[in-house]
Design a protein around this motif. Structure first.
Motif, PDB file in Angstrom:
ATOM      1  N   LYS A  41     -39.593  29.712  55.217  1.00 45.13           N
ATOM      2  CA  LYS A  41     -39.024  30.958  55.475  1.00 45.13           C
ATOM      3  C   LYS A  41     -39.127  32.187  54.593  1.00 45.13           C
ATOM      4  O   LYS A  41     -39.327  33.355  54.756  1.00 45.13           O
ATOM      5  N   ALA A  42     -39.532  31.810  53.358  1.00 44.68           N
ATOM      6  CA  ALA A  42     -39.861  33.100  52.347  1.00 44.68           C
ATOM      7  C   ALA A  42     -41.283  33.542  52.733  1.00 44.68           C
ATOM      8  O   ALA A  42     -41.532  34.702  52.699  1.00 44.68           O
ATOM      9  N   SER A  43     -42.150  32.546  53.243  1.00 46.92           N
ATOM     10  CA  SER A  43     -43.609  33.171  53.673  1.00 46.92           C
ATOM     11  C   SER A  43     -43.291  34.102  54.978  1.00 46.92           C
ATOM     12  O   SER A  43     -44.458  35.005  55.028  1.00 46.92           O
ATOM     13  N   ARG A  44     -42.261  34.040  55.479  1.00 53.14           N
ATOM     14  CA  ARG A  44     -42.174  34.926  56.796  1.00 53.14           C
ATOM     15  C   ARG A  44     -41.149  36.074  56.244  1.00 53.14           C
ATOM     16  O   ARG A  44     -40.630  36.915  57.498  1.00 53.14           O
ATOM     17  N   GLY A  45     -40.731  36.230  55.196  1.00 51.84           N
ATOM     18  CA  GLY A  45     -39.825  37.247  54.998  1.00 51.84           C
ATOM     19  C   GLY A  45     -38.408  36.964  55.273  1.00 51.84           C
ATOM     20  O   GLY A  45     -37.744  38.030  55.598  1.00 51.84           O
ATOM     21  N   ALA A  46     -38.156  35.737  55.395  1.00 49.32           N
ATOM     22  CA  ALA A  46     -36.771  35.385  56.044  1.00 49.32           C
ATOM     23  C   ALA A  46     -35.961  34.629  55.356  1.00 49.32           C
ATOM     24  O   ALA A  46     -36.586  33.869  54.400  1.00 49.32           O
ATOM     25  N   ASP A  47     -34.504  34.831  55.311  1.00 51.08           N
ATOM     26  CA  ASP A  47     -33.809  33.697  54.335  1.00 51.08           C
ATOM     27  C   ASP A  47     -33.436  32.551  55.167  1.00 51.08           C
ATOM     28  O   ASP A  47     -33.665  32.334  56.628  1.00 51.08           O
ATOM     29  N   VAL A  48     -33.111  31.330  54.473  1.00 53.40           N
ATOM     30  CA  VAL A  48     -32.666  30.067  55.044  1.00 53.40           C
ATOM     31  C   VAL A  48     -31.119  30.435  55.711  1.00 53.40           C
ATOM     32  O   VAL A  48     -30.545  31.073  54.692  1.00 53.40           O
ATOM     33  N   VAL A  49     -31.001  30.255  56.923  1.00 49.57           N
ATOM     34  CA  VAL A  49     -29.428  30.357  57.257  1.00 49.57           C
ATOM     35  C   VAL A  49     -28.914  28.908  57.546  1.00 49.57           C
ATOM     36  O   VAL A  49     -29.548  27.700  57.962  1.00 49.57           O
ATOM     37  N   SER A  50     -27.622  28.898  57.540  1.00 53.43           N
ATOM     38  CA  SER A  50     -26.907  27.481  57.894  1.00 53.43           C
ATOM     39  C   SER A  50     -25.749  27.548  58.629  1.00 53.43           C
ATOM     40  O   SER A  50     -24.871  28.678  58.304  1.00 53.43           O
ATOM     41  N   MET A  51     -25.482  26.847  59.742  1.00 56.23           N
ATOM     42  CA  MET A  51     -24.260  26.739  60.509  1.00 56.23           C
ATOM     43  C   MET A  51     -23.960  25.432  60.909  1.00 56.23           C
ATOM     44  O   MET A  51     -25.011  24.860  61.491  1.00 56.23           O
ATOM     45  N   SER A  52     -22.689  25.016  60.917  1.00 57.98           N
ATOM     46  CA  SER A  52     -22.298  23.795  61.526  1.00 57.98           C
ATOM     47  C   SER A  52     -22.504  23.954  63.083  1.00 57.98           C
ATOM     48  O   SER A  52     -22.646  25.145  63.660  1.00 57.98           O
ATOM     49  N   ARG A  53     -22.679  22.913  63.840  1.00 59.68           N
ATOM     50  CA  ARG A  53     -22.642  23.280  65.390  1.00 59.68           C
ATOM     51  C   ARG A  53     -21.347  23.755  65.786  1.00 59.68           C
ATOM     52  O   ARG A  53     -21.382  24.683  66.795  1.00 59.68           O
ATOM     53  N   GLU A  54     -20.112  23.504  65.395  1.00 56.91           N
ATOM     54  CA  GLU A  54     -18.977  24.413  65.694  1.00 56.91           C
ATOM     55  C   GLU A  54     -19.261  25.733  65.659  1.00 56.91           C
ATOM     56  O   GLU A  54     -18.729  26.578  66.299  1.00 56.91           O
ATOM     57  N   GLU A  55     -19.433  26.277  64.410  1.00 51.12           N
ATOM     58  CA  GLU A  55     -19.806  27.393  63.899  1.00 51.12           C
ATOM     59  C   GLU A  55     -20.860  28.171  64.921  1.00 51.12           C
ATOM     60  O   GLU A  55     -20.588  29.445  65.553  1.00 51.12           O
ATOM     61  N   LEU A  56     -22.058  27.490  65.149  1.00 53.07           N
ATOM     62  CA  LEU A  56     -22.947  28.074  66.002  1.00 53.07           C
ATOM     63  C   LEU A  56     -22.480  28.092  67.317  1.00 53.07           C
ATOM     64  O   LEU A  56     -22.749  29.301  68.017  1.00 53.07           O
ATOM     65  N   ALA A  57     -21.622  27.164  67.910  1.00 50.96           N
ATOM     66  CA  ALA A  57     -20.965  27.556  69.430  1.00 50.96           C
ATOM     67  C   ALA A  57     -20.175  28.600  69.204  1.00 50.96           C
ATOM     68  O   ALA A  57     -20.424  29.097  70.157  1.00 50.96           O
ATOM     69  N   GLU A  58     -19.494  28.850  68.347  1.00 51.61           N
ATOM     70  CA  GLU A  58     -18.549  30.283  68.568  1.00 51.61           C
ATOM     71  C   GLU A  58     -19.448  31.376  68.330  1.00 51.61           C
ATOM     72  O   GLU A  58     -19.260  32.366  68.795  1.00 51.61           O
ATOM     73  N   MET A  59     -20.437  31.315  67.280  1.00 50.72           N
ATOM     74  CA  MET A  59     -21.501  32.471  67.202  1.00 50.72           C
ATOM     75  C   MET A  59     -21.955  32.657  68.688  1.00 50.72           C
ATOM     76  O   MET A  59     -22.059  33.903  69.135  1.00 50.72           O
ATOM     77  N   LEU A  60     -22.566  31.813  69.448  1.00 51.35           N
ATOM     78  CA  LEU A  60     -23.024  31.942  70.712  1.00 51.35           C
ATOM     79  C   LEU A  60     -21.948  32.768  71.664  1.00 51.35           C
ATOM     80  O   LEU A  60     -22.311  33.471  72.379  1.00 51.35           O
ATOM     81  N   ARG A  61     -20.553  32.234  71.543  1.00 51.26           N
ATOM     82  CA  ARG A  61     -19.614  32.736  72.559  1.00 51.26           C
ATOM     83  C   ARG A  61     -19.358  34.096  72.146  1.00 51.26           C
ATOM     84  O   ARG A  61     -19.275  35.018  73.190  1.00 51.26           O
ATOM     85  N   THR A  62     -19.129  34.583  70.970  1.00 59.46           N
ATOM     86  CA  THR A  62     -18.756  35.925  70.446  1.00 59.46           C
ATOM     87  C   THR A  62     -20.056  36.737  70.644  1.00 59.46           C
ATOM     88  O   THR A  62     -20.045  37.955  71.071  1.00 59.46           O
ATOM     89  N   SER A  63     -21.172  36.343  70.349  1.00 58.80           N
ATOM     90  CA  SER A  63     -22.541  37.211  70.851  1.00 58.80           C
ATOM     91  C   SER A  63     -22.657  37.458  72.042  1.00 58.80           C
ATOM     92  O   SER A  63     -23.098  38.537  72.582  1.00 58.80           O
ATOM     93  N   ASN A  64     -22.271  36.756  73.010  1.00 62.10           N
ATOM     94  CA  ASN A  64     -22.252  36.832  74.441  1.00 62.10           C
ATOM     95  C   ASN A  64     -21.692  38.018  75.101  1.00 62.10           C
ATOM     96  O   ASN A  64     -21.838  38.883  75.792  1.00 62.10           O
ATOM     97  N   VAL A  65     -20.466  37.939  74.192  1.00 67.21           N
ATOM     98  CA  VAL A  65     -19.576  39.173  74.570  1.00 67.21           C
ATOM     99  C   VAL A  65     -19.987  40.337  74.069  1.00 67.21           C
ATOM    100  O   VAL A  65     -20.179  41.634  74.803  1.00 67.21           O
ATOM    101  N   ALA A  66     -20.492  40.446  72.924  1.00 66.28           N
ATOM    102  CA  ALA A  66     -20.877  41.661  72.318  1.00 66.28           C
ATOM    103  C   ALA A  66     -22.004  42.388  72.641  1.00 66.28           C
ATOM    104  O   ALA A  66     -22.341  43.474  73.248  1.00 66.28           O
ATOM    105  N   LEU A  67     -22.922  41.265  73.201  1.00 71.88           N
ATOM    106  CA  LEU A  67     -24.262  41.833  73.953  1.00 71.88           C
ATOM    107  C   LEU A  67     -24.087  42.315  75.180  1.00 71.88           C
ATOM    108  O   LEU A  67     -24.494  43.328  75.721  1.00 71.88           O
ATOM    109  N   GLY A  68     -22.828  41.610  76.022  1.00 67.74           N
ATOM    110  CA  GLY A  68     -22.581  42.223  77.167  1.00 67.74           C
ATOM    111  C   GLY A  68     -22.102  43.593  77.310  1.00 67.74           C
ATOM    112  O   GLY A  68     -22.327  44.485  78.282  1.00 67.74           O
ATOM    113  N   GLU A  69     -21.371  43.850  76.362  1.00 61.71           N
ATOM    114  CA  GLU A  69     -20.565  45.327  76.095  1.00 61.71           C
ATOM    115  C   GLU A  69     -21.828  46.273  75.646  1.00 61.71           C
ATOM    116  O   GLU A  69     -21.922  47.289  76.380  1.00 61.71           O
TER     117      GLU A  69
END
Length: 324
Positions: free
Chosen positions: A287-315
């Motif tokens: 990740k460092a070689s690509r200039g990116a950070d290591v990220v971490s989420m549980s499956r439950e958190e990720l599912a919620e992120m996908l849900r809220t992202s869908n709403v925000a991007l739709g707007e």
């Protein structure tokens, strides 16, 4: 005494349940797994996915065959993930486009058609130009687009894809028409960057990490990073939060996902394996070689992120007139 016995019995039940839950997470593939990437070879999604597949292959001792299923502006590859048998032998890189494609009328596919397993990357967009571009700053670019609407062209992904939304949304936020810089669709960041260098387009708006090596080699110039903090690997590139009155920012994301209906035993086994791999020094160095950070989420958190992202991007898509 009854209370103590009841409590003890309850504790025993909970302990047995925990053991059973643990036992349900020991699935592992016994034959080759297909790892679908909806975008072309050479881009950030492809690079991250190939690294994940390689690490899973070494962990579990079976091939993880990366297949680039491009086409349909992301629909082809995402459909291949969603329509696969939910048996753990087809997974893939579901990207933020699964929350944009249906809003622009490309498909009925949504985040509800996949099982998110792990977050691989969160990547803000950038604004890149050729090394010989007349635009020395983001303001130069926006001023030209304001005075000459439709003259300049840009690329980075499909029509209505996340890097298109990044540009159109920024233009809209700054009081310009969303098409003041015309979008030229591509099959991903790598071909778009090739077009930029060749002079086929004036601007590219992929993740800054995808253009990092070209920026460092001087082939392209980074005018801005659509984020609120500067990228550690390229600290001289200013953020849109700093530069723009609107404070516009936008980021994409990459996941490891399977089809909807993936059994819990398989899903939690993938989650555990990926969590282990993402905690390694090997992954951190990648990740460092690509200039990116290591990220971490549980499956439950990720599912919620996908849900809220869908709403925000739709707007956002509706605000810039791309919704269908």
């Amino acid at each position: 005494m009854k209370t103590l016995l009841t409590t003890a019995a309850s504790a025993a039940v909970l302990a047995l349940s925990a053991v059973a839950a643990q036992a349900q997470c020991d699935w592992k593939p016994e034959r080759a797994v297909t790892y679908i990437v909806p975008w072309g070879a050479g881009g950030g999604t492809d690079a991250n996915s190939r690294m994940v597949a390689s690490m899973l292959e070494r962990k579990w001792g079976v091939p993880f065959n990366v297949v680039n299923r491009t086409g349909g502006n992301g629909v082809t590859g995402h459909s291949a993930i969603a329509n696969a048998e939910p048996d753990g032998y087809t997974i893939g890189a579901a990207t933020v486009e699964i929350n944009t494609m249906h809003w622009v009328g490309l498909t009925d596919l949504t985040y509800e058609d996949i099982t998110p397993l792990a977050l691989v990357d969160i990547v803000p967009a950038s604004v890149l130009v050729r090394k010989d571009s007349p635009f020395e700053s983001l303001q130069d670019l926006l001023d030209h687009a304001r005075e000459n609407p439709g003259e300049l062209t840009a690329s980075g992904t499909s029509q209505g894809g996340i890097w298109h939304l990044a540009l159109a949304g920024m233009l809209n936020a700054e009081g310009l028409a969303p098409d003041a810089i015309r979008w030229i669709p591509s099959q991903g960041a790598a071909p778009a960057l090739q077009e930029l260098i060749a002079g086929g387009v004036d601007v590219a708006t992929p993740a800054l990490s995808e253009g990092k090596s070209l920026v460092e080699s001087g082939e392209v110039r980074a005018l801005a990073y659509m984020h609120d903090t500067r990228m550690e690997a390229l600290p001289d590139v200013p953020t849109t939060k700093e530069l723009l009155d609107s404070g516009w920012t936008l980021a994409a994301w990459i996941t490891v996902s399977g089809p909807a209906g993936l059994p819990e035993e398989i899903a939690c086994s993938y989650e555990a394996a990926l969590s282990e791999l993402f905690a390694t020094e090997e992954w951190a160095e990648f990740k460092a070689s690509r200039g990116a950070d290591v990220v971490s989420m549980s499956r439950e958190e990720l599912a919620e992120m996908l849900r809220t992202s869908n709403v925000a991007l739709g707007e956002t898509i509706e605000a810039i007139g791309l919704a269908k």
